[in-house]
Write an enzyme that holds these catalytic residues in place. Sequence first.
Site, PDB file in Angstrom:
ATOM      1  N   SER A 179      -1.534   9.744   8.001  1.00  0.00           N
ATOM      2  CA  SER A 179      -0.589   9.627   8.855  1.00  0.00           C
ATOM      3  C   SER A 179       0.890   9.866   8.471  1.00  0.00           C
ATOM      4  CB  SER A 179      -0.507   7.996   9.100  1.00  0.00           C
ATOM      5  OG  SER A 179      -1.371   7.581  10.166  1.00  0.00           O
TER       6      SER A 179
ATOM      7  N   ASN B 115     -14.640   3.364  12.072  1.00  0.00           N
ATOM      8  CA  ASN B 115     -13.976   4.583  11.604  1.00  0.00           C
ATOM      9  C   ASN B 115     -13.917   4.530  10.063  1.00  0.00           C
ATOM     10  OD1 ASN B 115     -11.124   5.575  10.305  1.00  0.00           O
ATOM     11  ND2 ASN B 115     -11.629   6.692  12.336  1.00  0.00           N
TER      12      ASN B 115
ATOM     13  N   THR C 239      -9.289   7.564   6.400  1.00  0.00           N
ATOM     14  CA  THR C 239      -9.538   6.222   5.341  1.00  0.00           C
ATOM     15  C   THR C 239     -10.637   6.430   4.635  1.00  0.00           C
ATOM     16  OG1 THR C 239      -8.120   5.137   7.154  1.00  0.00           O
ATOM     17  CG2 THR C 239      -9.610   3.840   5.787  1.00  0.00           C
TER      18      THR C 239
ATOM     19  N   LYS D 261       0.634  -1.422  -0.268  1.00  0.00           N
ATOM     20  CA  LYS D 261      -0.079  -0.098  -0.064  1.00  0.00           C
ATOM     21  C   LYS D 261       0.953   1.355  -0.001  1.00  0.00           C
ATOM     22  CE  LYS D 261      -3.215  -0.395   2.987  1.00  0.00           C
ATOM     23  NZ  LYS D 261      -3.904  -0.267   4.302  1.00  0.00           N
TER      24      LYS D 261
ATOM     25  N   LYS E  83       2.946  -3.733  10.968  1.00  0.00           N
ATOM     26  CA  LYS E  83       1.700  -3.956  11.587  1.00  0.00           C
ATOM     27  C   LYS E  83       1.804  -4.700  12.972  1.00  0.00           C
ATOM     28  CE  LYS E  83      -2.670  -3.243  10.402  1.00  0.00           C
ATOM     29  NZ  LYS E  83      -3.208  -2.166   9.347  1.00  0.00           N
TER      30      LYS E  83
HETATM   31  P1  NAD Z   1     -13.053   0.021  13.899  1.00  0.00           P
HETATM   32  O1  NAD Z   1     -12.551  -0.521  14.953  1.00  0.00           O
HETATM   33  O2  NAD Z   1     -12.966   1.575  13.967  1.00  0.00           O
HETATM   34  O3  NAD Z   1     -14.434  -0.283  13.295  1.00  0.00           O
HETATM   35  C1  NAD Z   1     -14.501  -1.870  12.854  1.00  0.00           C
HETATM   36  C2  NAD Z   1     -16.250  -2.178  12.572  1.00  0.00           C
HETATM   37  O4  NAD Z   1     -16.265  -3.351  12.195  1.00  0.00           O
HETATM   38  C3  NAD Z   1     -16.879  -2.107  13.823  1.00  0.00           C
HETATM   39  O5  NAD Z   1     -18.084  -1.287  13.314  1.00  0.00           O
HETATM   40  C4  NAD Z   1     -17.277  -3.451  14.225  1.00  0.00           C
HETATM   41  O6  NAD Z   1     -18.424  -3.705  14.827  1.00  0.00           O
HETATM   42  C5  NAD Z   1     -17.319  -3.835  12.915  1.00  0.00           C
HETATM   43  N1  NAD Z   1     -17.099  -5.462  13.073  1.00  0.00           N
HETATM   44  C6  NAD Z   1     -16.209  -6.263  13.613  1.00  0.00           C
HETATM   45  N2  NAD Z   1     -16.349  -7.446  13.311  1.00  0.00           N
HETATM   46  C7  NAD Z   1     -17.222  -7.413  12.331  1.00  0.00           C
HETATM   47  C8  NAD Z   1     -17.842  -8.575  11.810  1.00  0.00           C
HETATM   48  N3  NAD Z   1     -17.561  -9.993  11.949  1.00  0.00           N
HETATM   49  N4  NAD Z   1     -18.843  -8.284  10.762  1.00  0.00           N
HETATM   50  C9  NAD Z   1     -19.299  -6.964  10.474  1.00  0.00           C
HETATM   51  N5  NAD Z   1     -18.746  -6.019  11.155  1.00  0.00           N
HETATM   52  C10 NAD Z   1     -17.647  -6.309  12.023  1.00  0.00           C
HETATM   53  O7  NAD Z   1     -12.066  -0.268  12.688  1.00  0.00           O
HETATM   54  P2  NAD Z   1     -11.506   0.381  11.434  1.00  0.00           P
HETATM   55  O8  NAD Z   1     -10.420   1.340  11.760  1.00  0.00           O
HETATM   56  O9  NAD Z   1     -12.976   1.155  10.692  1.00  0.00           O
HETATM   57  O10 NAD Z   1     -11.106  -0.783  10.344  1.00  0.00           O
HETATM   58  C11 NAD Z   1     -11.997  -1.395   9.749  1.00  0.00           C
HETATM   59  C12 NAD Z   1     -11.050  -2.066   8.592  1.00  0.00           C
HETATM   60  O11 NAD Z   1     -10.485  -0.919   7.784  1.00  0.00           O
HETATM   61  C13 NAD Z   1     -10.113  -2.868   8.829  1.00  0.00           C
HETATM   62  O12 NAD Z   1      -9.835  -4.079   7.923  1.00  0.00           O
HETATM   63  C14 NAD Z   1      -9.036  -2.095   8.835  1.00  0.00           C
HETATM   64  O13 NAD Z   1      -7.684  -2.631   8.931  1.00  0.00           O
HETATM   65  C15 NAD Z   1      -9.083  -1.260   7.676  1.00  0.00           C
HETATM   66  N6  NAD Z   1      -8.337   0.065   7.775  1.00  0.00           N
HETATM   67  C16 NAD Z   1      -8.341   1.141   8.766  1.00  0.00           C
HETATM   68  C17 NAD Z   1      -7.901   1.846   8.507  1.00  0.00           C
HETATM   69  C18 NAD Z   1      -7.750   3.212   9.809  1.00  0.00           C
HETATM   70  O14 NAD Z   1      -7.249   4.176   9.398  1.00  0.00           O
HETATM   71  N7  NAD Z   1      -8.624   3.046  10.650  1.00  0.00           N
HETATM   72  C19 NAD Z   1      -7.010   2.509   7.585  1.00  0.00           C
HETATM   73  C20 NAD Z   1      -6.802   1.532   6.326  1.00  0.00           C
HETATM   74  C21 NAD Z   1      -7.591   0.407   6.533  1.00  0.00           C
END
Ligand code: NAD
Length: 429
Positions: free
Chosen positions: A357, A220, A189, A93, A105
């Site tokens: 970031s 998020n 994101t 990425k 990570k």
């Molecule tokens: P977060 O903790 O803010 O939110 C995660 C969400 O997923 C929550 O709403 C939770 O209830 C839901 N969830 C958990 N298990 C689940 C399931 N089995 N089925 C459906 N929903 C489920 O996390 P985030 O930061 O939003 O991350 C979400 C994805 O985005 C991840 O794959 C993460 O690696 C990716 N991501 C996040 C960022 C970042 O900056 N936060 C950047 C790049 C990628």
Amino acid sequence: MADTNVFEDAVARVQRIGTSAGIRAETLAALRHPLATLTASLPVRMDDGSTRYFVGFRCRYNDVLGPTKGGIRYHPGVTIEEVQALALWMTVKCAVVGLPYGGGKGGVTVDPKQLSRLELERLSRSYMRAIADSVGPDIDIPAPDVYTNARIMGWMLNEYETIRREKTPGVITGKPVGLGGSLGRDEATGRGAFIVIQEFAKRRGLEPGKTRVAVQGFGNAGYHVARLLQRAGYPIVAVSDSQGAIYSENGFDIDSLYQHKQESRALSGVYCSGSVCELVDHERITNAELLELDVELLVPAALEGVIDANNADKIRAPCIAEVANGPITGDVDEALADAGKVVLPDVLTNAGGVTVSYFEWVQNRQGYPLTLDDVRQRLSDRLVAAFDDVWRIHESEEVSMRAAAYRVALRRIGAAIESQGTQEYFAGG
Ligand code: NAD
């Protein structure tokens, strides 16, 4: 992805795409093995006086393009294989977007919702104590991921600075703005994904009003992309979280859904106690059903491996925007392409988070904060340029968007590795 190792799957995809793109064996060999993966036990004093030991990991995958960069995940499903896969995806990425970073990570195997606020703080400090020797602004720079947030980054920063006895805001990103965090990091994101989807929509002539969207995961990443899409006129007909999903033919008002979630967070402290399912009275469906909805755009924004050999043929959406990392397993890439599905790959679609970031890290090093408008403009410039790079390869080399993104990244990583000498060079000497 019950019986496939997520790390082997991630490595196999790099090797497969790299081989077909003619990437040199030396580069592909370097990407088969992480530089180092730390496994640590994390003692935490619990509120009842006992000590519990959690397991934490930090992987530095490849640093040829710069210090390693990647989030920290708190989740009961965290394993060393998952952390290494996520670190490999970060390596790809950062190279797709042209950031001066390698990939890393981290994660802790824990259900953070079971911890009190003080236990969560002690765990976060314990984790930083365990990794402090191998992180730093020029070595490895963590950030938030699933179930970690700005406050947790703030605790970790404070622990690191206490150990080092110096102010080092650039050691961690996604921290609170008051501690040197960047404006616009919280939405980055989702905003990045929105920019990528908009670029794709322009090329394909998609009309927002006729593009129904289902979003899996309302955290998020999922919330912000849903909010921005809705504001641009896309009906968001389904959203979900870990407890289940809700569906409405006419679409949801994302801001009021979020408002309800925030109120439940106020009740529970750090994490939301309620689910989107309890917030509004709409048709309840399962997370599996959400993925199979008849919509124009599917946005998995929760966890990896949710579209695999068991359900790939049931996906009806013609376009999937991977906002989560690794939501589609490598073994179904071809089947989805054969079925005419377009996948906007994670290594491009969710790169907005690491891009802001990067801006945060630059601001910390310069001691000069940017305005929100500035951050948004720079994010847009970077991602539109990255999208253009990927689209050009997608069209000219007639490969999928994922293969095109990997080609962009592997050529950049390859050029750096090869600049230190290739087999031909050394054999020739
Ligand atoms: P977060 O903790 O803010 O939110 C995660 C969400 O997923 C929550 O709403 C939770 O209830 C839901 N969830 C958990 N298990 C689940 C399931 N089995 N089925 C459906 N929903 C489920 O996390 P985030 O930061 O939003 O991350 C979400 C994805 O985005 C991840 O794959 C993460 O690696 C990716 N991501 C996040 C960022 C970042 O900056 N936060 C950047 C790049 C990628």
